[in-house]
Design an enzyme around this catalytic site. Structure first.
Site, PDB file in Angstrom:
ATOM      1  N   ILE A  20      34.831 -14.608 -25.848  1.00 34.43           N
ATOM      2  CA  ILE A  20      35.731 -15.026 -24.887  1.00 34.43           C
ATOM      3  C   ILE A  20      35.697 -14.480 -23.988  1.00 34.43           C
ATOM      4  CG2 ILE A  20      37.651 -15.809 -26.961  1.00 34.43           C
ATOM      5  CD1 ILE A  20      39.808 -13.252 -25.719  1.00 34.43           C
ATOM      6  N   GLY A  21      35.091 -13.551 -23.515  1.00 31.25           N
ATOM      7  CA  GLY A  21      34.837 -13.407 -22.092  1.00 31.25           C
ATOM      8  C   GLY A  21      33.886 -12.088 -22.151  1.00 31.25           C
ATOM      9  N   GLY A  24      31.645  -7.015 -16.073  1.00 35.75           N
ATOM     10  CA  GLY A  24      31.531  -5.903 -15.712  1.00 35.75           C
ATOM     11  C   GLY A  24      31.432  -4.390 -16.852  1.00 35.75           C
ATOM     12  N   VAL A  28      33.684  -8.898 -24.089  1.00 38.75           N
ATOM     13  CA  VAL A  28      35.182  -9.248 -24.559  1.00 38.75           C
ATOM     14  C   VAL A  28      35.392 -10.401 -26.253  1.00 38.75           C
ATOM     15  CG1 VAL A  28      38.215 -10.083 -24.510  1.00 38.75           C
ATOM     16  CG2 VAL A  28      36.827  -8.704 -23.046  1.00 38.75           C
ATOM     17  N   ASP A 136      39.550  -1.529 -10.650  1.00 38.14           N
ATOM     18  CA  ASP A 136      38.870  -2.425 -10.385  1.00 38.14           C
ATOM     19  C   ASP A 136      40.415  -3.764 -10.291  1.00 38.14           C
ATOM     20  OD1 ASP A 136      37.115  -4.591 -10.062  1.00 38.14           O
ATOM     21  OD2 ASP A 136      36.703  -4.080 -11.954  1.00 38.14           O
TER      22      ASP A 136
END
Length: 586
Positions: A20-21, A24, A28, A136
């Site tokens: 789903i993702g 860097g 996921v 981040d």
């Protein structure tokens, strides 16, 4: 993409779905706990980031800290599994989208942007208290739950503060997103919560103004250099109290920036209350579930009428675009100083006027002009007393005599003086000497003096020669035959002037870039003295004028005055530019 077999084997208690993702810091996958029926997101951390014992053990310790965080504005970590080279984080799954997607979709209003900022800062502050940095922070890492609650996600590159986090990993890979990276993070220096404050301020700047504080069209390296060496563009179209808070969070110097997220949030809450009025947080529709007492006090701060906006135009914010637009008949927002360290009208603070800067620059220009005039007015010859009977190379020394210092100097005169000595000097500074015993010749004498070899490289232009013949001392002007720039007096003074000027410009650039030149009050005038004296000597040597100590002192004083005024103007100008970011108070 379906989950790899090793991931499925590592988490038998979960039904693992599709990817789903990806970013860097890992891939996921969706998952559901078989017993609890709880939807989760499973992050597979990249093995090449944690591919040796030190990094792996560090993240193992940090993962335990992350799993202990319990805050409504932090994505909770339910589990951490390490098998072989795999590092897996099991987290809450949020399906409400990201701040990035909402900002670029329906847009967010000014009230919503400030509410998102408070939620973000609340989560960061909780993590900082636990000893974890995010490093981040960006809109893509701010996720919405289905109830609209903002949660900070992806502490994947966080470092435990006690470990002394830096930007660069063990392999030299840069961590962080260049558009939001703090200056100290971009330079690889040790980090603190202030690095996350800077990134959070950049996010808020973007949500409120619709743009980033730096030019993002020239690549990542250029972006990082801008963060390191230039000041962010002033935020335009945003009410001044909020603008002041945001710009202070983006100060490149740590002394001028919020040191921790709670202070940032407290001032932001007070500024937003001053602009949007009491109850703005509830009207925003963005739930903020936990706030420290300081931030709550800011939300309840009293307001007073004012009408200032950072930049042209009205401060009414279009909910669809977050850009300020003028609405017909719309009143300007009420503004006030929401915090003791915030002034909604910094342009009227004492000392912030541009007039003193102009007068300082005028004074520096006049001092520089005086330096040039004094250098040019240095007399051609100094007064001397020499007998017309004393000759050098057959020429009476009562007038200037030109010689080649690489050859012996032959003096002649009347009488029998015995020892004969010569000393060369410029403005009283010794440059070389020689001594010999005179030889009788007829009714007079001759003496051959050889100066040290280094003297021919030092002496240039016109200097003062002092000759002692027995008890009699005489002075005259001596001219060297070599080109003035072939001597240390000529070339050296020119190099010294350029060095002083370059060093002064380096210090001024440091001030203009928002940093402190700690030695400015002393360093500036000292460099001015060097520059003034070097210019005087260089001009004198090139014009074959005998250096006068009085004019040299005048040039040094004028140089010190000019440099001191230039530095004072630069410091005052930099201070004025920082008024939009009130001085630090943690």
């Amino acid at each position: 993409m379906s989950a790899p077999a090793e991931l499925i084997a590592a988490l038998p208690q979960y039904d693992i779905g599709a990817e789903i993702g990806e970013g860097g810091m890992g891939v996921v996958f969706a998952g559901v706990h078989r017993t609890l029926g709880r939807s989760v997101a499973i992050k597979q951390l990249p093995w090449d980031v944690l591919n040796h014992a030190t990094s792996s053990e560090l993240f193992d310790r940090e993962a335990r800290v992350l799993a202990s965080l319990d805050h409504p504005h932090i994505v909770p970590v339910y589990d951490y599994v390490r098998t072989g080279r795999e590092h897996l984080l099991v987290m809450e799954r949020l399906d409400g989208g990201t701040v990035h997607s909402r900002f670029h979709g329906d847009g967010v209003s000014g009230e919503q942007a400030c509410a998102i900022g408070l939620a973000m800062l609340a989560g960061l502050h909780a993590a900082h208290l636990a000893g974890v940095l995010h490093l981040d922070v960006k809109p893509r890492n701010l996720l919405f739950s289905t109830q609209g609650v903002v949660k900070v996600a992806d502490f994947g590159i966080a470092r435990v503060i006690s470990e002394g986090a830096t930007l660069v990993t063990h392999g030299g890979e840069i961590l962080g997103t260049p558009a939001y990276i703090a200056p100290e993070q971009a330079m690889g220096n040790a980090l603190s919560p202030a690095a996350d404050v800077y990134a959070a301020g950049t996010v808020l700047y973007e949500l409120l103004s619709g743009r980033l504080p730096f030019d993002n069209t020239r690549g990542a390296i250029s972006m990082m250099r801008q963060h390191m060496f230039t000041d962010p563009m002033p935020i335009a179209g945003v009410p001044m109290p909020i603008a002041g808070v945001v710009m202070r969070s983006l100060a490149r110097e740590l002394d001028s920036r919020y040191r921790e997220a709670e202070s940032f949030a407290a001032d932001l809450a007070a500024a937003a209350t001053a602009v949007y009025g009491p109850g703005w947080l509830e009207r925003s529709g963005v739930p903020v579930l936990h706030l420290p007492p300081r931030v709550i006090a800011g939300l309840n701060a009293p307001t007073a009428p004012a009408a200032q906006v950072a930049g042209p135009g009205s401060a009414a914010l279009d909910p669809a675009r977050t850009r300020p637009v003028q609405r017909p008949g719309a009143p300007n927002p009420t503004l006030a100083a929401p915090h003791p360290h915030l002034d909604p009208n910094p342009a009227q603070q004492p000392g912030s006027s541009a007039a003193p800067v102009i007068w300082l620059r005028v004074g520096a220009a006049l001092a520089g002009l005086a330096l040039i005039v004094l250098a040019l007015l240095n007399p051609e010859r100094l007064p001397h007393s020499a007998s017309p009977t004393l000759n050098l190379g057959g020429t009476a020394v009562s007038a200037p005599v030109e010689v080649d210092l690489s050859k012996p100097l032959i003096f002649s005169g009347s009488g029998n003086p015995g020892p004969v000595a010569i000393d060369l000097s410029a403005a009283g500074i010794p440059l070389g000497s020689a001594e010999t015993t005179a030889k009788p010749e007829g009714n007079g004498f001759t003496a051959e003096l050889t100066l040290p070899g280094i003297a021919r490289w030092i002496v240039g232009g016109a200097v003062t020669a002092t000759v002692r013949t027995g008890p009699i001392t005489q002075t005259f002007t001596l001219l060297t035959s070599q080109h003035p720039l072939a001597s240390a007096m000529g070339a050296g003074s020119l190099i010294l002037a350029l060095f002083a000027l370059a060093y002064l410009e380096s210090g001024l650039r440091t001030i203009r870039n928002g940093h402190r030149w700690r030695g400015a009050p002393v360093g500036g005038p000292v460099l001015g003295i060097l520059f003034g004296a070097a210019v005087w000597l260089c001009v004198s040597v090139l014009r074959l004028h005998e250096p006068s100590p009085g004019f040299g002192a005048g040039c040094a004083v004028a140089g010190a005055l000019a440099a001191g005024l230039v530095v004072a103007a630069a410091r005052r100008r930099a201070s004025t530019m920082r008024l939009i970011r009130p001085s630090a108070a943690t």
